[in-house]
Design a protein around this motif. Structure first.
Motif, short mmCIF file in Angstrom:
data_model
loop_
_atom_site.label_atom_id
_atom_site.label_comp_id
_atom_site.label_asym_id
_atom_site.label_seq_id
_atom_site.Cartn_x
_atom_site.Cartn_y
_atom_site.Cartn_z
N PRO A 107 -10.29 -5.59 -12.37
CA PRO A 107 -8.93 -5.25 -11.94
C PRO A 107 -8.53 -3.81 -12.21
N VAL A 108 -8.97 -3.25 -13.34
CA VAL A 108 -8.58 -1.87 -13.64
C VAL A 108 -9.18 -0.90 -12.63
N THR A 109 -10.39 -1.16 -12.17
CA THR A 109 -11.02 -0.32 -11.15
C THR A 109 -10.30 -0.48 -9.82
N GLU A 110 -10.00 -1.72 -9.47
CA GLU A 110 -9.30 -2.00 -8.22
C GLU A 110 -7.90 -1.38 -8.23
N LEU A 111 -7.22 -1.47 -9.35
CA LEU A 111 -5.87 -0.91 -9.46
C LEU A 111 -5.90 0.61 -9.32
N THR A 112 -6.91 1.24 -9.91
CA THR A 112 -7.04 2.69 -9.80
C THR A 112 -7.26 3.11 -8.35
N ALA A 113 -8.12 2.38 -7.65
CA ALA A 113 -8.39 2.69 -6.24
C ALA A 113 -7.13 2.52 -5.40
N TYR A 114 -6.39 1.44 -5.64
CA TYR A 114 -5.15 1.22 -4.90
C TYR A 114 -4.13 2.33 -5.19
N THR A 115 -4.08 2.79 -6.42
CA THR A 115 -3.13 3.84 -6.79
C THR A 115 -3.42 5.13 -6.03
N VAL A 116 -4.70 5.49 -5.96
CA VAL A 116 -5.10 6.70 -5.23
C VAL A 116 -4.75 6.57 -3.75
N MET A 117 -5.09 5.42 -3.15
CA MET A 117 -4.80 5.21 -1.74
C MET A 117 -3.29 5.16 -1.49
N ASN A 118 -2.55 4.60 -2.43
CA ASN A 118 -1.10 4.52 -2.30
C ASN A 118 -0.48 5.91 -2.24
N VAL A 119 -0.95 6.81 -3.11
CA VAL A 119 -0.44 8.18 -3.12
C VAL A 119 -0.76 8.89 -1.81
N LEU A 120 -2.00 8.72 -1.32
CA LEU A 120 -2.41 9.37 -0.07
C LEU A 120 -1.61 8.83 1.12
N LEU A 121 -1.43 7.51 1.16
CA LEU A 121 -0.67 6.92 2.27
C LEU A 121 0.78 7.39 2.28
N PHE A 122 1.39 7.44 1.09
CA PHE A 122 2.79 7.88 1.04
C PHE A 122 2.90 9.35 1.42
N ALA A 123 1.96 10.17 0.96
CA ALA A 123 1.99 11.59 1.33
C ALA A 123 1.84 11.77 2.83
N ALA A 124 0.91 11.01 3.44
CA ALA A 124 0.71 11.09 4.89
C ALA A 124 1.96 10.65 5.64
N PHE A 125 2.58 9.57 5.17
CA PHE A 125 3.82 9.09 5.81
C PHE A 125 4.94 10.10 5.69
N ALA A 126 5.17 10.61 4.48
CA ALA A 126 6.28 11.53 4.23
C ALA A 126 6.11 12.83 5.02
N MET A 127 4.90 13.37 5.01
CA MET A 127 4.64 14.62 5.73
C MET A 127 4.79 14.44 7.24
N SER A 128 4.28 13.33 7.76
CA SER A 128 4.37 13.07 9.20
C SER A 128 5.80 12.79 9.63
N ALA A 129 6.54 12.04 8.81
CA ALA A 129 7.93 11.75 9.13
C ALA A 129 8.76 13.04 9.16
N THR A 130 8.45 13.95 8.22
CA THR A 130 9.15 15.23 8.19
C THR A 130 8.85 16.04 9.45
N SER A 131 7.57 16.11 9.81
CA SER A 131 7.18 16.86 11.02
C SER A 131 7.79 16.24 12.27
N CYS A 132 7.93 14.92 12.27
CA CYS A 132 8.45 14.23 13.45
C CYS A 132 9.93 14.48 13.67
N ASN A 133 10.64 14.80 12.58
CA ASN A 133 12.10 14.92 12.68
C ASN A 133 12.62 16.35 12.67
N ILE A 134 11.72 17.32 12.59
CA ILE A 134 12.20 18.70 12.66
C ILE A 134 12.55 19.04 14.11
#
Length: 213
Positions: A107-134
């Motif tokens: 579980p600790v390995t799985e949780l670490t992987a999910y955390t990394v992917m979670n950060v990347l997904l949120f960054a991609a969403f936030a950056m794209s949403a910002t670009s979409c609304n300018i």
């Protein structure tokens, strides 16, 4: 000897099939991962289909794109979202395969992987949403005003991120329920898929598990 070498791959394949456990698909966590995979595939596919209709990323580039406006290729943030969603789709497929073959990581390995992917997904969403609304052309005309596919892509990227948050909660609870310790601490006894104990909960938990009640 040649015959033995030809049998070895077959033997390994049969051994792998013995480890195949279709009942794991009854686990809510497994089904959640499958939904995440579908969401991430939809997200990058929708963005890939946005070949024109984006009012940006700047006036000069927009003029070069012509009357049909620009496609996702002109936006680094949109290309980043596509890359992250493709990576997560592959990642989720690997995780599902690991579950089916009873090769689930601790579980600790799985949780670490999910955390990394979670950060990347949120960054991609936030950056794209910002670009979409300018606004580039007009103060009331954002980049994605007529880009339905791009907006759908960003929405599904958000849904993927949200679903990953739930997977993190599931994995964190499993970590605590199995009294799992970080490798190297010298205190853990239970490793899913390696050791077993009658007092431990099954891993991954099935639909009937009280953990998901």
């Amino acid at each position: 000897r040649d015959r033995d070498e030809s049998v070895d791959p077959l033997t390994r394949s049969l051994a792998a099939m013995d480890d195949f456990d279709p009942t794991v698909t009854n686990s809510p966590k497994f089904r959640l991962i499958a939904v995440q995979c579908l969401f991430s595939i939809t997200a990058f596919a929708a963005m890939l289909s946005q070949r024109h209709g984006l009012a940006g990323p700047d006036e000069m580039t927009l003029e070069e794109c012509g009357p049909q406006a620009c496609g996702y290729q002109k936006f680094s943030n949109f290309k980043f979202l596509i890359a992250v969603c493709i990576v997560y789709a592959v990642f989720s497929l690997v995780v599902m395969a690991a579950y089916l073959l009873q090769r689930v990581p601790p579980p600790v390995t799985e949780l670490t992987a999910y955390t990394v992917m979670n950060v990347l997904l949120f960054a991609a969403f936030a950056m794209s949403a910002t670009s979409c609304n300018i606004t580039i052309v007009d103060p009331v005309y954002p980049v994605c005003k007529r880009a339905t596919s791009a907006k759908a892509s960003i929405a599904f990227a958000f849904f993927t991120w949200l679903a990953v948050c739930f997977s993190m909660l599931f994995t964190y609870k499993e970590w605590k329920d199995t009294d799992y310790h970080v490798p190297g601490s010298g205190a853990y006894e239970f490793v899913p898929g390696v050791t077993s104990g009658s007092s431990r909960s099954s891993y991954p938990p099935q639909a009937s598990s009280s953990s998901y009640a």
